[in-house]
Write an enzyme that holds these catalytic residues in place. Structure first.
Site, PDB file in Angstrom:
ATOM      1  N   GLU A 167       9.485  -4.635  10.507  1.00  0.00           N
ATOM      2  CA  GLU A 167       9.841  -3.315   9.937  1.00  0.00           C
ATOM      3  C   GLU A 167      10.371  -2.325  11.046  1.00  0.00           C
ATOM      4  O   GLU A 167       9.703  -2.220  11.978  1.00  0.00           O
ATOM      5  CB  GLU A 167       8.579  -2.367   9.061  1.00  0.00           C
ATOM      6  CG  GLU A 167       9.205  -0.805   8.661  1.00  0.00           C
ATOM      7  CD  GLU A 167       8.163  -0.372   7.657  1.00  0.00           C
ATOM      8  OE1 GLU A 167       7.113  -1.105   7.203  1.00  0.00           O
ATOM      9  OE2 GLU A 167       8.371   0.733   7.131  1.00  0.00           O
ATOM     10  N   LYS A 223      -1.402  -9.288   2.815  1.00  0.00           N
ATOM     11  CA  LYS A 223      -0.510  -9.048   3.965  1.00  0.00           C
ATOM     12  C   LYS A 223      -1.508  -7.887   4.684  1.00  0.00           C
ATOM     13  O   LYS A 223      -2.272  -7.184   4.306  1.00  0.00           O
ATOM     14  CB  LYS A 223       0.883  -8.271   3.462  1.00  0.00           C
ATOM     15  CG  LYS A 223       1.598  -7.730   4.830  1.00  0.00           C
ATOM     16  CD  LYS A 223       2.963  -7.411   4.332  1.00  0.00           C
ATOM     17  CE  LYS A 223       3.178  -6.039   3.496  1.00  0.00           C
ATOM     18  NZ  LYS A 223       2.738  -4.940   4.512  1.00  0.00           N
ATOM     19  N   ASP A 280       0.938  -1.259  -0.020  1.00  0.00           N
ATOM     20  CA  ASP A 280      -0.046  -0.052   0.000  1.00  0.00           C
ATOM     21  C   ASP A 280       0.822   1.313  -0.201  1.00  0.00           C
ATOM     22  O   ASP A 280       0.482   2.319   0.065  1.00  0.00           O
ATOM     23  CB  ASP A 280      -0.882  -0.042   1.193  1.00  0.00           C
ATOM     24  CG  ASP A 280      -0.386   0.035   2.508  1.00  0.00           C
ATOM     25  OD1 ASP A 280       0.978  -0.147   2.712  1.00  0.00           O
ATOM     26  OD2 ASP A 280      -1.115   0.025   3.407  1.00  0.00           O
ATOM     27  N   ASP A 309      -1.294  -6.162  -0.282  1.00  0.00           N
ATOM     28  CA  ASP A 309      -1.566  -5.474   0.896  1.00  0.00           C
ATOM     29  C   ASP A 309      -2.906  -5.153   1.069  1.00  0.00           C
ATOM     30  O   ASP A 309      -3.686  -4.774   0.011  1.00  0.00           O
ATOM     31  CB  ASP A 309      -0.780  -4.274   1.163  1.00  0.00           C
ATOM     32  CG  ASP A 309       0.211  -4.072   2.002  1.00  0.00           C
ATOM     33  OD1 ASP A 309       0.402  -5.142   2.763  1.00  0.00           O
ATOM     34  OD2 ASP A 309       1.213  -3.028   1.806  1.00  0.00           O
TER      35      ASP A 309
END
Ligand code: KIV
Length: 290
Positions: A205, A136, A67, A106
């Protein structure tokens, strides 16, 4: 019946065109981590268009229709305004442009958080309308029930923990996570919760390196790092960041090229030739047949 995606010859006899490469599968990705170790790290890059997918596909194990396309393609200030329709349009393009990589799409902000049922309705649309292999979603312990619900209904889920960009307003920015003991423990607990719930892999992340290493060593599913550690089971970057499309990039990005410089120089060359009436030349113009 019309499909938005090209049939994969590995799974269908209906398409007479031989696929140049056999597509990897979600179980094959998961099997790359064996007895807690991944011999060869998994390679993932973002892709948003069919042509980009064609170019990246032979080099990757997974293509992520992230995204992040909100900022990279649409010039939006964050990923929050990205819609399910945008993700589906780009997801279908990436599936059409790839033969080898597992394509993961995403789930955008607002399309899955309310309930497992809302997540299933959104994820099943993404899978049916793009032909991707997995979705995801962002979140750890809070999303475990949803991940289990989707996984039990045939939808492979990649989780995303640590710095989760859809939560930018709650987090107060994009700084690395896990500097306090409390946050450190929460991220580790998130990783364990989503692995137990049945996620097939997890993006980790923007966390301090010891968290990424501890998590990679303590869960059975592959960890895909971004701003995390080379000791994760794989790595992902936003392709445009890696190619050098933007001058300003996060500290964890390595610019492997200067695509922005190349585009700028090439456009300047074209503009110069147009202004000098040097383009189009005889090779690019049609003359009456003798
Ligand atoms: O949206 C995205 O591109 C991502 C990656 C940065 C992991 O989630």
């Amino acid at each position: 019946m019309s499909t938005t995606f090209q049939l994969d010859t590995a799974t269908s006899r209906a398409n007479p065109t031989p696929a140049p490469m056999k597509r990897l599968t979600v179980p094959a990705i998961q099997r790359r981590k064996f007895e807690g170790k991944t011999q060869e790290p998994l390679v993932m890059l973002t892709a948003y268009t069919a042509r980009q997918a064609q170019l990246l596909d032979p080099h990757c194990d997974m293509l992520l229709v992230g995204d992040s396309l909100g900022q990279v393609i649409y010039g939006l200030p964050s990923t929050l305004p990205v819609t399910l329709d945008m993700m589906i349009a780009h997801g279908a393009a990436v599936v059409r442009g790839s033969y080898h990589s597992v394509v993961i799409v995403d789930m955008p902000f607002g399309s899955y958080e309310a309930s497992p049922q809302q997540a299933f309705a959104s994820a099943s649309r993404v899978m049916a309308e793009t032909g991707c292999a997995a979705v995801k979603l962002e979140g750890g312990t809070a999303m475990a029930e949803t991940i289990a619900f989707l996984a039990a209904r045939g939808i492979p889920v990649m989780a995303h923990i640590g710095l989760t960009p859809q939560a930018v307003n709650a987090l107060g920015g994009y700084a690395a996570r896990g500097r306090s003991q409390e946050e450190h423990e929460k991220i580790i607990a998130d990783g364990h919760a989503i692995a137990k719930a049945g996620a097939f892999a997890v993006v980790v992340e923007g966390v301090i390196e010891p968290i990424a290493v501890a998590l990679t060593e303590s869960i059975d599913i592959p960890t895909i790092g971004i701003g995390a550690s080379a000791r994760c089971d794989g790595q992902v970057l936003v392709t445009e960041d890696m190619l050098g499309m933007f001058e300003r990039v996060p500290r964890f990005v390595k610019r492997y090229g200067d695509i922005a410089g190349m585009i700028s120089e090439t456009a300047a060359k074209y503009a110069g030739e147009v202004r000098a009436r040097a383009f189009p030349g005889p090779e690019q113009t049609y003359q009456p047949k003798p």
